[in-house]
Design an enzyme around this catalytic site. Structure first.
Site, PDB file in Angstrom:
ATOM      1  N   ASP A  93      28.242   6.925 -18.638  1.00  0.00           N
ATOM      2  CA  ASP A  93      27.063   7.100 -17.336  1.00  0.00           C
ATOM      3  C   ASP A  93      25.866   6.282 -17.789  1.00  0.00           C
ATOM      4  O   ASP A  93      25.039   5.808 -16.978  1.00  0.00           O
ATOM      5  CB  ASP A  93      26.473   8.572 -17.315  1.00  0.00           C
ATOM      6  CG  ASP A  93      26.150   9.052 -16.044  1.00  0.00           C
ATOM      7  OD1 ASP A  93      26.358   8.036 -15.069  1.00  0.00           O
ATOM      8  OD2 ASP A  93      25.666  10.149 -15.936  1.00  0.00           O
ATOM      9  N   LYS A 162      14.880  20.391 -23.067  1.00  0.00           N
ATOM     10  CA  LYS A 162      13.686  21.358 -21.806  1.00  0.00           C
ATOM     11  C   LYS A 162      14.247  22.785 -21.859  1.00  0.00           C
ATOM     12  O   LYS A 162      13.556  23.653 -21.700  1.00  0.00           O
ATOM     13  CB  LYS A 162      13.765  20.455 -20.591  1.00  0.00           C
ATOM     14  CG  LYS A 162      13.018  19.196 -20.581  1.00  0.00           C
ATOM     15  CD  LYS A 162      12.776  18.640 -19.227  1.00  0.00           C
ATOM     16  CE  LYS A 162      12.241  17.246 -19.401  1.00  0.00           C
ATOM     17  NZ  LYS A 162      10.873  17.375 -20.090  1.00  0.00           N
ATOM     18  N   GLU A 251       5.974  14.317 -20.520  1.00  0.00           N
ATOM     19  CA  GLU A 251       6.471  13.272 -21.419  1.00  0.00           C
ATOM     20  C   GLU A 251       6.525  12.135 -20.819  1.00  0.00           C
ATOM     21  O   GLU A 251       7.807  11.780 -19.985  1.00  0.00           O
ATOM     22  CB  GLU A 251       7.664  13.651 -22.259  1.00  0.00           C
ATOM     23  CG  GLU A 251       7.678  13.161 -23.782  1.00  0.00           C
ATOM     24  CD  GLU A 251       8.431  11.683 -23.587  1.00  0.00           C
ATOM     25  OE1 GLU A 251       7.735  10.662 -23.416  1.00  0.00           O
ATOM     26  OE2 GLU A 251       9.675  11.763 -23.784  1.00  0.00           O
ATOM     27  N   CYS A 285      11.236   5.729 -24.998  1.00  0.00           N
ATOM     28  CA  CYS A 285       9.966   5.941 -24.345  1.00  0.00           C
ATOM     29  C   CYS A 285       8.728   5.705 -25.560  1.00  0.00           C
ATOM     30  O   CYS A 285       7.836   5.137 -25.573  1.00  0.00           O
ATOM     31  CB  CYS A 285       9.674   7.214 -23.796  1.00  0.00           C
ATOM     32  SG  CYS A 285      10.311   8.546 -24.923  1.00  0.00           S
ATOM     33  N   GLU A 463       7.185  18.819 -26.536  1.00  0.00           N
ATOM     34  CA  GLU A 463       8.311  19.137 -26.630  1.00  0.00           C
ATOM     35  C   GLU A 463       8.807  19.356 -28.290  1.00  0.00           C
ATOM     36  O   GLU A 463       8.331  18.607 -28.803  1.00  0.00           O
ATOM     37  CB  GLU A 463       9.168  18.249 -25.744  1.00  0.00           C
ATOM     38  CG  GLU A 463       8.967  18.455 -24.323  1.00  0.00           C
ATOM     39  CD  GLU A 463      10.007  17.913 -23.593  1.00  0.00           C
ATOM     40  OE1 GLU A 463      10.602  18.455 -22.589  1.00  0.00           O
ATOM     41  OE2 GLU A 463      10.288  16.733 -23.835  1.00  0.00           O
TER      42      GLU A 463
END
EC number: 1.2.1.8
Length: 489
Positions: A93, A162, A251, A285, A463
Site C-alpha cells: 500500500d 492515535k 501533528e 514529517c 502524541e
C-alpha cells in the site's frame, strides 16, 4: 481485478457497506497495480459510526482500567503475531521496502499500544485539602468519542498512535486513514475486535478530505487528532472549533534543521544526514532536510554524504535487500519532481540524483533518485517549503549564533538536531532551537515514551508519552463538605 478486492467500512465491530455509492481505488506505488477498490463513507455513514461509537464507549468506559489494559495487551499480541502479513500489506500500500515495514511500522505501533495499556491503570486524580472538614478531589474522565485522521506515510503506525491513548483512557475512536493508503487500518480494527474491544469503540470510515471534514465538524465528536499538512490542519482545526469547540491534536509538517558543527564526527554526521533525508524515500514529517554544515568541514562532510548516497539500494519493495522505495502516489511524485526543477532553476548545485528513476522495474513505479543539492540559500523554495520526498539541501554557516538564527527562521518547528562532540554546545544549541522534537548526535527515533509534536505551525498538542493522556481526558473537580453547611441567607 484488484489484489485485495472491494474494501468496506468498519462500524460496530464488523465490516459494513457504505451508503454513498462512491468508491475510490488504491494502487501499488512500485508497480501501478490496482490493490483495492474502497467504498467511501457518506454523511449518514459518519452518523452511524458516531452512534455506534457512543454506545460502545459507554460499555468500554464502564470496564475497569485493568480490564481495558488486558484487552489492549491482547491486541498487541495479535499485532506481533501477524507482523509479517501486516508488513506485506503495508509494503504494497505504501511502497516501503519490506525490510522497513517488518522492522518499523507494525513494531512501533504495537509498542505504543503496549505502553498505553500499561498506563491505563495509572490514570488517577488528586485530593486537595481545603480545611479540616472540607476537601476537593479530581477525576480524570474520558472525553467520549474521538476522531483520528491519518496520513499516508505511516498508516498503521499512526492508527495505533492515535487509538492507543484514546482507548486506554476509556474513549472510542473513529479513524479515517488517508485515501492513498487505506488498507491496514481495517486490519487493526479487526484485531481490536478479536482482542475484545467492544463493538463501536474503534470504527474505520474511508474517504477523501470531505470525510475528514464531516468528522471534524460532527457535534457528536469530542476531539480530533490529525496528522498531515499545515493547510489541511488549519481547516480541520477551524471546523473543530466552529462546530463544537472540540479539543484538537495536530501533528503537521516540518522543514527541520540538522546542524553539523566543525568538531563533529563526520562519519556519524553523514550517516545521520542520509538517514534523516532518505529513510522511507524522504516521506517522514520529521526529516532533517535543511542540513547546516560549518564551513570548515563542509567539503569533507559532502564527500561522505555522497559516498553513502551512492550505496542506497533502490529496488523492488519486496526484495529484502532494498532500502529505498517509491513515493506513495503519482501526485507526490509530480510534487517532488517540481521541487527538484525549482532547485535547479534557483541555482542550487545538484550533487546527486535529481531525476525520476525509469529503467527496468522502475518504469511502472513512482521512484525518484535520492537527491542532494549543495550551495543552497535560505530563500530557495527547496529550503523554505516542505517537500516530503528524498531531497536534501546542504547549507553552510560560520558561527553557532548564525546557525541557530537561520535554523529558527521558519514557520515550522517540528524537529531539529545537532551533531557535535562538545557537550555544552550540544545542549546550548538544542535549548535555543525552536522545535518540539530534538536529537543530539542521532536522528529519527520516536519511542512510545517520547512526546512527539511541534512548535509554531508544526502542530498543537503531543502524541506518545505520559502527557498525551491529558489530551484524551477531562478533569472533574468535586468539593466535599464534611461539616455543617454555612448558609448565606
Amino acid at each position: 481485478m484488484s489484489v485485495y478486492g472491494l474494501q468496506r467500512l468498519y462500524i460496530a465491530g464488523a465490516h459494513a457497506d457504505a451508503t454513498s455509492g462512491k468508491t475510490f481505488d488504491t494502487f501499488d506505488p512500485a508497480t501501478g497495480e490496482l490493490l483495492a477498490r474502497v467504498q467511501q463513507a457518506s454523511a449518514d455513514d459518519v452518523d452511524r459510526a458516531v452512534a455506534s461509537a457512543r454506545e460502545g464507549q459507554r460499555e468500554w468506559a464502564a470496564m475497569t482500567a485493568m480490564q481495558r489494559s488486558r484487552i489492549l495487551r491482547r491486541a498487541v499480541e495479535l499485532l506481533r503475531e501477524r507482523n509479517d502479513a501486516l508488513a506485506e500489506l503495508e509494503m504494497r500500500d505504501t511502497g516501503k521496502p519490506i525490510a522497513e515495514t517488518r522492522a518499523v511500522d507494525i513494531v512501533t505501533g504495537a509498542d505504543v499500544i503496549e505502553y498505553y495499556a500499561g498506563l491505563a491503570t495509572a490514570i488517577e486524580g488528586l485530593q486537595v485539602p481545603l480545611r479540616p472538614e472540607s476537601f476537593v478531589y479530581t477525576r480524570r474522565e474520558p472525553l467520549g468519542v474521538c476522531a483520528g485522521i491519518g496520513a499516508w506515510n505511516y498508516p498503521i503506525q499512526i492508527a495505533c498512535w492515535k487509538s492507543a491513548p484514546a482507548l486506554a483512557a476509556g474513549n472510542a475512536m473513529i479513524f479515517k486513514p488517508s485515501e492513498v493508503t487505506p488498507l491496514s487500518a481495517l486490519k487493526l480494527a479487526e484485531i481490536y475486535t478479536e482482542a475484545g474491544v467492544p463493538a463501536g469503540v474503534f470504527n474505520v470510515v474511508q474517504g477523501d478530505g470531505s470525510v475528514g471534514a464531516l468528522l471534524s465538524a460532527h457535534p457528536g465528536i469530542a476531539k480530533v487528532s490529525f496528522t498531515g499538512g499545515v493547510e489541511t490542519g488549519k481547516k480541520v482545526m477551524s471546523l473543530a472549533g466552529a462546530s463544537s469547540l472540540k479539543e484538537v491534536t495536530m501533528e503537521l509538517g516540518g522543514k527541520s534543521p540538522l546542524i553539523v558543527f566543525d568538531d563533529a564526527d563526520l562519519d556519524r554526521a553523514a550517516d545521520i544526514a542520509v538517514t534523516a533525508n532518505f529513510f522511507s524515500a524522504g516521506q517522514v514529517c520529521t526529516n532533517g532536510t535543511r542540513v547546516f554544515v560549518q564551513q570548515a568541514v563542509k567539503d569533507a562532510f559532502v564527500e561522505r554524504v555522497l559516498a553513502r548516497v551512492a550505496r542506497i539500494r533502490a529496488g523492488k519493495p519486496s526484495d529484502p535487500d532494498t532500502n529505498f522505495g517509491p513515493l506513495a502516489s503519482a501526485a507526490q511524485l509530480d510534487k517532488v519532481l517540481g521541487y527538484i526543477d525549482s532547485g535547479k532553476a534557483e541555482g542550487a548545485k545538484l550533487l546527486a540524483g535529481g531525476a525520476r528513476l525509469v529503467n527496468d522495474h522502475f518504469a511502472s513505479g513512482q521512484y525518484v533518485a535520492p537527491t542532494v543539492f549543495g550551495d543552497c540559500r535560505d530563500d530557495m523554495r527547496i529550503v523554505r517549503e516542505e517537500i516530503f520526498g528524498p531531497v536534501m539541501s546542504i547549507l553552510s554557516f560560520e558561527t553557532e549564533d548564525e546557525a541557530i538564527a537561520r535554523a529558527n527562521a521558519t514557520d515550522y518547528g517540528l524537529a531539529a538536531g545537532v551533531v557535535t562532540e562538545n557537550l555544552s554546545r550540544a545542549h546550548r544549541a538544542i535549548h535555543r532551537l525552536e522545535a518540539g522534537i530534538c536529537w543530539i548526535n542521532t536522528w529519527g527515533e520516536s519511542p512510545a515514551e517520547m512526546p512527539v509534536g511541534g512548535y509554531k505551525q508544526s502542530g498543537v498538542g503531543r502524541e506518545n508519552g505520559i502527557t498525551t493522556l491529558e489530551h484524551y481526558t477531562r478533569i472533574k473537580s468535586v468539593q466535599v463538605e464534611l461539616g455543617r453547611y454555612q448558609p448565606v441567607f
